[in-house]
Design an enzyme around this catalytic site. Structure first.
Site, mmCIF file in Angstrom:
data_model
loop_
_atom_site.group_PDB
_atom_site.id
_atom_site.type_symbol
_atom_site.label_atom_id
_atom_site.label_comp_id
_atom_site.label_asym_id
_atom_site.label_seq_id
_atom_site.Cartn_x
_atom_site.Cartn_y
_atom_site.Cartn_z
ATOM 1 N N CYS A 128 -2.410 26.020 -0.779
ATOM 2 C CA CYS A 128 -1.021 26.351 -1.102
ATOM 3 C C CYS A 128 -0.160 25.110 -1.337
ATOM 4 O O CYS A 128 1.001 25.246 -1.748
ATOM 5 C CB CYS A 128 -0.391 27.172 0.021
ATOM 6 S SG CYS A 128 -1.062 28.835 0.203
ATOM 7 N N PHE B 290 9.151 33.721 -5.514
ATOM 8 C CA PHE B 290 9.055 34.043 -4.090
ATOM 9 C C PHE B 290 10.160 33.351 -3.302
ATOM 10 O O PHE B 290 10.641 32.278 -3.675
ATOM 11 C CB PHE B 290 7.691 33.611 -3.540
ATOM 12 C CG PHE B 290 6.645 34.678 -3.657
ATOM 13 C CD1 PHE B 290 6.135 35.316 -2.538
ATOM 14 C CD2 PHE B 290 6.176 35.064 -4.909
ATOM 15 C CE1 PHE B 290 5.195 36.312 -2.656
ATOM 16 C CE2 PHE B 290 5.227 36.056 -5.040
ATOM 17 C CZ PHE B 290 4.728 36.690 -3.899
ATOM 18 N N SER C 244 0.296 29.979 -10.525
ATOM 19 C CA SER C 244 1.681 30.448 -10.670
ATOM 20 C C SER C 244 1.756 31.258 -11.948
ATOM 21 O O SER C 244 0.955 31.061 -12.877
ATOM 22 C CB SER C 244 2.638 29.250 -10.755
ATOM 23 O OG SER C 244 3.920 29.653 -11.222
ATOM 24 N N LEU D 95 4.477 29.948 1.477
ATOM 25 C CA LEU D 95 3.283 30.773 1.302
ATOM 26 C C LEU D 95 2.174 30.345 2.247
ATOM 27 O O LEU D 95 1.446 31.181 2.794
ATOM 28 C CB LEU D 95 2.791 30.688 -0.148
ATOM 29 C CG LEU D 95 3.805 31.027 -1.245
ATOM 30 C CD1 LEU D 95 3.157 30.891 -2.619
ATOM 31 C CD2 LEU D 95 4.366 32.435 -1.056
ATOM 32 N N TYR E 182 4.660 21.225 -14.438
ATOM 33 C CA TYR E 182 4.305 22.254 -13.472
ATOM 34 C C TYR E 182 3.369 23.298 -14.088
ATOM 35 O O TYR E 182 2.328 23.646 -13.508
ATOM 36 C CB TYR E 182 5.577 22.922 -12.950
ATOM 37 C CG TYR E 182 5.348 23.985 -11.918
ATOM 38 C CD1 TYR E 182 4.937 23.650 -10.631
ATOM 39 C CD2 TYR E 182 5.558 25.332 -12.212
ATOM 40 C CE1 TYR E 182 4.735 24.630 -9.666
ATOM 41 C CE2 TYR E 182 5.350 26.316 -11.255
ATOM 42 C CZ TYR E 182 4.945 25.957 -9.990
ATOM 43 O OH TYR E 182 4.737 26.941 -9.044
ATOM 44 N N THR F 222 10.867 31.159 -0.793
ATOM 45 C CA THR F 222 10.272 30.068 -0.040
ATOM 46 C C THR F 222 11.355 29.038 0.245
ATOM 47 O O THR F 222 12.466 29.133 -0.278
ATOM 48 C CB THR F 222 9.144 29.415 -0.852
ATOM 49 O OG1 THR F 222 9.700 28.839 -2.041
ATOM 50 C CG2 THR F 222 8.076 30.448 -1.231
ATOM 51 N N SER G 170 4.919 25.607 5.754
ATOM 52 C CA SER G 170 6.071 26.372 5.275
ATOM 53 C C SER G 170 5.651 27.318 4.164
ATOM 54 O O SER G 170 4.541 27.231 3.626
ATOM 55 C CB SER G 170 7.180 25.436 4.766
ATOM 56 O OG SER G 170 6.729 24.715 3.629
ATOM 57 N N VAL H 142 -2.433 15.698 -0.021
ATOM 58 C CA VAL H 142 -3.523 16.209 -0.857
ATOM 59 C C VAL H 142 -3.733 15.403 -2.137
ATOM 60 O O VAL H 142 -4.692 15.644 -2.871
ATOM 61 C CB VAL H 142 -3.332 17.699 -1.207
ATOM 62 C CG1 VAL H 142 -3.318 18.555 0.043
ATOM 63 C CG2 VAL H 142 -2.069 17.918 -2.033
#
Length: 261
Positions: free
Chosen positions: A85, A200, A154, A18, A167, A202, A16, A59
């Site tokens: 990503c 973005f 980011s 990016l 984040y 998304t 999904s 991951v």
């Protein structure tokens, strides 16, 4: 490095947003693409559409990553391109006070750790394992290139907002390891770059009310809209194909500089 049918590529978070856009762009240029993601249904669908292979990968788990690389390489051979990503967005203040009750709380360590494990450690682990495989490849081109790795940071790495401590920290780490990783791998003909996306459109954004999405788009200096995943994918492909681009951290953000909140 030219992207063509001789190139095998892996895109994490490829089901999904990016990652999906990047997987599609690489496949459109002829690359054999493997998608790493946890969303099996969507990942299998995207892989089928682009003639790629889906690998269910967490991951944050080393064994899962290793199994994903093994499956991707069995299907397509050793990858020359890795685009990381996969990631999550965690919201929560370092410490906060409830203005009504006076109660004091802080971001749970488990939430902070999970964000670091997925966004930063997951990126590093995939990068390191991809590079270990790329080193075994024959070189291509006049200057002996073997592979290209692109990581996703980011704008929060530089403009972290209130509630983004986990984040922003994870993404600052991704940005920060770009130069040393590129230096580590320069003798092996492997380039490392990072993209710092702004706001973005998304699937994560789709969860917000339309009014909020309109307000976010209006906050971008120019063009006044949300970024399109295809624009990220275009930059990723440019980084792969532009041999002289190495150790770069590039903002893709419509000139936005995020305010405190």
């Amino acid at each position: 490095m030219q992207i063509d049918t001789s190139i095998a590529a892996i895109v994490t978070g490829g089901a999904s947003g990016l990652g999906e856009a990047t997987a599609r762009a690489l496949a459109a240029k002829g690359a054999k693409v493997a998608l790493f993601d946890l969303n099996e249904e969507r990942g299998e669908a995207v892989a089928a559409e682009i003639g790629g292979v889906f690998c269910k990968v967490d991951v944050s788990d080393e064994a899962s990553i290793e199994a994903g690389f093994a499956r991707a390489r069995e299907a397509h051979g050793q990858e020359r391109v890795l685009v990381n990503c996969a990631g999550i967005a965690t919201v929560g203040k370092t410490t906060k006070r409830d203005r009504e009750t006076g109660a004091i709380s802080h971001l749970p360590l488990a939430a902070f750790e999970k964000t670091i494990r997925i966004n930063l450690m997951g990126t590093f682990n995939c990068m390191a394992k991809a590079a270990a495989g790329m080193i075994t490849l024959d070189t291509v081109g006049e200057y002996g290139e073997r592979g290209v790795i692109i990581n996703t940071a980011s704008v929060a790495a530089e403009d972290g907002q209130i509630g983004q401590v986990a984040y922003a920290t994870s993404k600052a780490g991704v940005k920060g390891m770009t130069l040393p990783a590129a230096r580590d791998l320069m003798g092996e003909g492997i380039r490392v770059n990072a993209i710092l996306p702004g706001i973005f459109h998304t699937p994560m954004m789709d969860g917000l009310p339309e009014k909020a999405q309109v307000a976010l788009a209006a906050s971008v200096p120019f063009p006044k809209r949300l970024g399109r995943p295809e624009e990220y994918a275009k930059l990723a492909c440019f980084m792969v194909e532009t041999e002289y681009m190495n150790a770069e951290t590039v903002r893709l953000d419509g000139a936005i500089r995020m305010p405190p909140k």
